[in-house]
Scaffold this motif. Structure first.
Motif, short mmCIF file in Angstrom:
data_model
loop_
_atom_site.label_atom_id
_atom_site.label_comp_id
_atom_site.label_asym_id
_atom_site.label_seq_id
_atom_site.Cartn_x
_atom_site.Cartn_y
_atom_site.Cartn_z
N ARG A 33 16.96 68.56 16.62
CA ARG A 33 15.77 69.40 16.70
C ARG A 33 14.74 68.95 15.66
NH1 ARG A 33 19.86 74.28 15.89
NH2 ARG A 33 20.57 72.62 14.50
N GLU A 34 13.63 68.42 16.17
CA GLU A 34 12.56 67.92 15.30
C GLU A 34 11.51 68.99 15.06
OE1 GLU A 34 11.14 66.05 13.31
OE2 GLU A 34 9.14 65.42 13.86
N HIS A 35 11.23 69.27 13.78
CA HIS A 35 10.07 70.08 13.43
C HIS A 35 8.87 69.15 13.34
CE1 HIS A 35 13.40 72.63 11.99
NE2 HIS A 35 12.56 73.66 12.11
N THR A 36 7.98 69.19 14.34
CA THR A 36 6.80 68.31 14.30
C THR A 36 5.97 68.61 13.05
OG1 THR A 36 6.82 68.34 16.71
CG2 THR A 36 4.86 67.43 15.64
N TRP A 37 5.74 69.89 12.78
CA TRP A 37 5.20 70.29 11.47
C TRP A 37 6.41 70.44 10.57
CZ3 TRP A 37 -0.05 72.17 10.29
CH2 TRP A 37 -0.20 72.54 8.94
N SER A 38 6.65 69.46 9.74
CA SER A 38 7.88 69.43 8.94
C SER A 38 8.03 70.71 8.13
CB SER A 38 7.87 68.22 8.01
OG SER A 38 7.80 67.02 8.77
N LYS A 39 9.24 71.23 8.12
CA LYS A 39 9.48 72.54 7.51
C LYS A 39 9.23 72.55 6.01
CE LYS A 39 14.41 71.36 7.72
NZ LYS A 39 15.69 71.65 8.40
N SER A 40 9.24 71.37 5.36
CA SER A 40 8.96 71.35 3.92
C SER A 40 7.47 71.54 3.64
CB SER A 40 9.43 70.02 3.32
OG SER A 40 8.73 68.93 3.88
N HIS A 41 6.62 71.35 4.64
CA HIS A 41 5.17 71.55 4.48
C HIS A 41 4.87 73.04 4.65
CE1 HIS A 41 3.62 67.23 4.85
NE2 HIS A 41 4.93 67.13 5.00
N GLY A 42 5.15 73.79 3.63
CA GLY A 42 5.04 75.24 3.67
C GLY A 42 6.35 75.91 3.36
N ASP A 43 7.42 75.11 3.34
CA ASP A 43 8.75 75.60 2.93
C ASP A 43 9.20 76.80 3.76
OD1 ASP A 43 11.05 75.39 1.42
OD2 ASP A 43 10.33 76.71 -0.16
N PHE A 44 8.98 76.72 5.09
CA PHE A 44 9.40 77.84 5.93
C PHE A 44 10.80 77.66 6.50
CE2 PHE A 44 6.39 75.20 8.48
CZ PHE A 44 7.27 74.63 9.39
N GLY A 45 11.42 76.50 6.26
CA GLY A 45 12.81 76.29 6.61
C GLY A 45 13.07 76.37 8.10
N GLU A 46 14.24 76.94 8.45
CA GLU A 46 14.66 77.01 9.85
C GLU A 46 14.62 78.43 10.38
OE1 GLU A 46 18.51 75.28 9.62
OE2 GLU A 46 17.75 73.22 9.37
N GLY A 47 13.91 79.29 9.65
CA GLY A 47 13.85 80.69 10.04
C GLY A 47 12.68 81.00 10.96
N ARG A 48 12.75 82.19 11.55
CA ARG A 48 11.66 82.66 12.39
C ARG A 48 10.45 83.00 11.52
NH1 ARG A 48 16.30 85.70 13.98
NH2 ARG A 48 16.99 85.31 16.13
N PRO A 49 9.20 82.92 12.01
CA PRO A 49 8.84 82.38 13.33
C PRO A 49 8.54 80.88 13.33
CG PRO A 49 6.94 83.46 12.38
CD PRO A 49 8.05 83.65 11.39
N ALA A 50 7.97 80.34 12.22
CA ALA A 50 7.51 78.94 12.27
C ALA A 50 8.66 77.96 12.41
CB ALA A 50 6.69 78.62 11.02
#
Length: 812
Positions: free
Chosen positions: A483-500
């Protein structure tokens, strides 16, 4: 292993033959790296213009001879000619032999070394032990002493190639006999350019080569009464390692011929057999395009149609249901920005291929809200002066579409505005309709649906590679997808949680090792080609992506998709329902400490412009809306990107005969705006001073010095931190004509007073009143007989109880 020159290919009959094209076919040859194709026609030749060198013998010992052929149709006085020898790269003749006698039409004149082989001496007309002692690196020329012009040159004057001039297939001017090809009817009258062994550029194309001391044909020369005329672009054309190739741009009703040569690093083969192809007579298509369909906004209409059986088609629009039949032999220029009235060609071309799929459509801009526009498609065959049109109608062709009273409808019906206002409205819409927020584990199931391969329901299609692999092949293995986060989760540090962290709009299946290589890099162009060391079986590791230590450039097919996913994330997450506010910035290395930024804005906007949404992306957006509730607005309405990040034209005010004021909306970001003003919608001819005008951060500018009654176009782009936005859509403005313009007026009479209530013409400063006692009589200017106020003109009846008036507006 030693690889020899490949064998000659076997050419096969042409297929897909039309009046202007055909597909050349051939059998593949072992050891061939590519193929070279010649396509030509044969011209029936008249007599030669002058003498030519028809045979060259550079044999062992003193076996040297030169044969001159007369194909002029008349006896030639040889006293008008000289043979010149240029030794070892000399620029002036080392020997000059003035010829004598006469040479009949169709006859040859043989010049030989006096100690040559007896078979040469038996047919020689001239013997010389000095001048006819050339070697493979000596140039020879026939010189007309009357005109002081060369009539044929062998080799290159002034060039020393070493031991000989050479060409592919072991061609050489040393230790060889060379015969002029029968179809060559004229000499080389200009000294070839270049230096070195390969400078004799016509060696292989105009001469047949034979072994050392071959004298069989000396003393006679055979010619073909037809000469070759190569099709432009199809002489020695490298078509790659394929076994068929489409030849285009041909004349109808013409015999063509093609031959091929197989090529590898050791040289090329002999010619293949010759294939003859006859192009048919161009006729109009028999099946008209049908079913014109449209996606409509307030100022644009996106058309699509089902094509007929023509090679191409034009699409014409009008505000009335009236269309002239296109004239055969015409090739109109298309302009998809409508001028406002009358018939206009908005498309001219064949079916387009976009990401390997056929596409027939065009986007028409510059339209007015709540206005009906008629469209008609005409199929055609041929090109330029050979174009033949089909004039019939068909189901759904012509078609009428009416623009919306507002810009958007349906899901977006409450959306309007530009810049910050538009962003706020879109954010709120995306937030409140984001009805379902999935867990990270649930993405395995959801991505199987959103990114399913349309051609294989058991597979998904991966981002960055386009590989179609089984849905079941997921996990962390090097050939599996994850599962690729196109907006990488470290850019905002939202991790793998809902919603982003689980938003389906930016979550994509991706090859595990490609995903790791992409990491959390920003998007920009450049870098080193990324070759995956463990591609899924059956696929090449050449991914088409490029990478640096801080940036990732996806393959061309994914660039627009990536841009629209990143733009969606920047709208959806504004910090209203999350702790992070995601923003796109115009630089890279954006999140060293988990900052909520992604770059690079100017690059992403360019990708969005260059790679518009295709059928796959539209399908994926619809499937996400079914599961998650909200939509990606940039997929549904690509114009939102222009309305947010470019200075969007709002129209023109103060339009006069010589000027207008261009106005535009303020974009989200930018330090200044670049304005272009042109006299054509393609922006190829600019108004002086307005090719790259820096308008600062203003929202309006008056452009003066214009011509009356002329259409102008303006557009803008934003100056960003490290680049520019794409250009906004163009807006057309027509200056007012300087000639008097007729308008209308209502008339009222009270007692002896007459009043004309004038219908104003925008931008005009004065009006003139003309009157006549009869409707068809001579009208004279009576403006001075009355007085003007803000809306009309007043006068007395006077001596004219019956009068007819005309009202004109004019600049003063």
């Amino acid at each position: 292993d030693f690889i020899s020159v490949p064998d000659a290919p076997e050419a096969l009959d042409a297929t897909e033959v039309t009046a202007t094209s055909f597909r050349a076919n051939w059998m593949p040859v072992a050891g061939a790296a590519s193929y070279k194709l010649d396509v030509y026609s044969l011209n029936v030749e008249s007599d030669f213009e002058d003498l030519i060198i028809s045979e060259y013998i550079e044999g062992s010992s003193n076996n040297k001879a030169l044969e001159i052929y007369n194909g002029t149709g008349a006896t030639v006085n040889l006293a008008d000619y000289a043979l010149q020898l240029f030794s070892n790269g000399a620029t002036s003749p080392s020997h000059n032999i003035n010829l004598s006698g006469s040479l009949s039409h169709g006859d040859v004149y043989v010049m030989a070394h006096s100690s040559a082989h007896a078979d040469i001496l038996a047919v020689a007309d001239y013997l010389n032990a000095y001048a006819i002692s050339f070697n493979g690196n000596d140039a020879l020329a026939i010189y007309n002493t009357n005109t002081s012009q060369y009539v044929d040159i062998f080799g290159v004057i002034g060039d020393d190639p070493g031991t000989a001039w050479t060409a592919e297939a072991a061609y050489s001017t040393m230790d060889r006999t060379l015969l002029r090809k029968p179809e060559i009817h004229s000499g080389i009258i200009q000294n070839p350019g270049g230096t070195g062994a390969s400078a004799f550029s016509t060696l292989a194309t105009e001469w047949n080569m034979y072994d050392t001391d071959t004298f069989t044909d000396l003393g006679e020369h055979s010619i073909s009464r037809s000469s070759i005329s190569y099709v432009a672009g199809y002489r020695n054309l490298d078509v790659g390692n394929v076994n068929s190739f489409v030849v285009q741009g041909l004349e109808p009703n013409t015999d063509y011929y093609y031959v091929l040569r197989a090529v590898n690093n050791n040289g090329h083969s002999e010619n293949s057999n010759v294939i003859e192809v006859f192009t048919g007579v161009i006729s109009a298509p028999t099946i008209q395009a049908r079913q014109i369909e449209a996606a409509i906004t307030g100022n644009t209409i996106s058309l699509a149609w089902t094509p007929g059986n023509g090679a191409g088609r034009i699409v014409v629009m009008n505000t009335q249901n009236y269309f002239n039949t296109p004239a055969d032999g015409s090739d109109p220029v298309a302009n998809p920005i409508y001028s406002g009235s009358g018939q206009q060609v908005i498309y001219n071309g064949a079916t387009q291929i976009i990401e390997d799929a056929p596409f027939n459509g065009v986007v028409v801009e510059g339209l007015q809200p709540n206005t009906g526009y008629h469209f008609r498609v005409f199929e055609y065959n041929g090109f330029a002066a050979n174009t033949m049109y089909l004039s019939s109608t068909a189901t759904g062709n012509p078609a009428l579409f009416t623009t919306l009273s507002g810009s958007f409808s349906g899901y977006y019906e409450d959306i309007d505005g530009y810049g910050a206002t538009l962003k706020a409205e879109l954010h709120e819409l995306l937030r409140v309709t984001h009805a379902t927020q999935y867990s990270y584990d649930a993405l395995w199931t959801q991505l199987n649906y959103t990114d399913e391969d349309p051609d294989n329901s058991n597979n998904i299609i991966q981002i960055y590679t386009g590989w179609s692999i089984p849905k079941s092949s997921n996990g962390g293995g090097v050939t599996q997808w994850n599962r690729e986060h196109t907006w990488s989760k470290s850019h905002g540090d939202f991790g793998e949680g809902r919603p982003a962290g689980t938003d389906l709009h930016h979550m994509r299946p991706c090859d595990a090792t490609v995903n790791s290589a992409k990491g959390n890099k920003d998007f920009d162009e450049g870098g080193t080609l990324y070759v995956d060391a463990s591609p899924y079986p059956g696929f090449s590791g050449n991914t088409g992506n490029y990478s640096t230590t801080s940036t990732w450039e996806p393959r061309d097919e994914d660039k627009g998709d990536v841009a629209r996913m990143i733009m969606y994330m920047a709208l959806r997450y504004e910090g209203t329902d999350t702790s992070y506010d995601l923003e796109i910035v115009d630089y890279t290395n954006t999140a060293p400490d988990n900052e909520p930024y992604y770059g690079k804005l100017s690059t992403l906007l360019a990708w969005h412009d260059q790679d518009p949404p295709d059928a796959w992306e539209l399908r994926r957006n619809q499937r996400i809306a079914e599961r998650q509730g909200n939509r990606n607005p940039f997929v549904d309405h690509p114009e939102f990107a222009y309305m947010l990040w470019t200075p969007y034209p709002l129209g023109a005010t103060g339009v006069s005969a010589n000027s207008f004021t261009a106005t535009w909306a303020e974009p989200l970001v930018g330090h200044a705006y670049i304005l272009q003003v042109a006299t054509d919608s393609l922006f190829s001819t600019f108004v002086p001073g307005y090719e790259e005008y820096n308008a600062g951060d203003s929202s309006a500018l008056t452009i003066g010095g214009l011509a009356p009654g002329t259409s102008y176009y303006y557009r803008l782009r934003t100056v960003l931190q490290n680049g520019f936005s794409m250009f906004s859509p163009a807006y057309m403005v027509s200056t007012v004509s300087a000639q008097p313009q007729a308008t209308t007026a209502s008339i009222s009479i009270e007692n002896s007073s007459v009043r004309l209530e004038i219908t104003a013409i925008p931008g005009l400063s004065a009006y003139r009143i003309y009157a006549s006692d009869t409707p068809d009589g001579a009208y004279s200017d009576v403006s001075a007989e009355g007085t003007f106020d803000d809306t009309g003109w007043n006068c007395t009846v006077g001596d004219h109880p019956k009068r007819f008036y005309r009202v004109y507006g004019a600049w003063e």
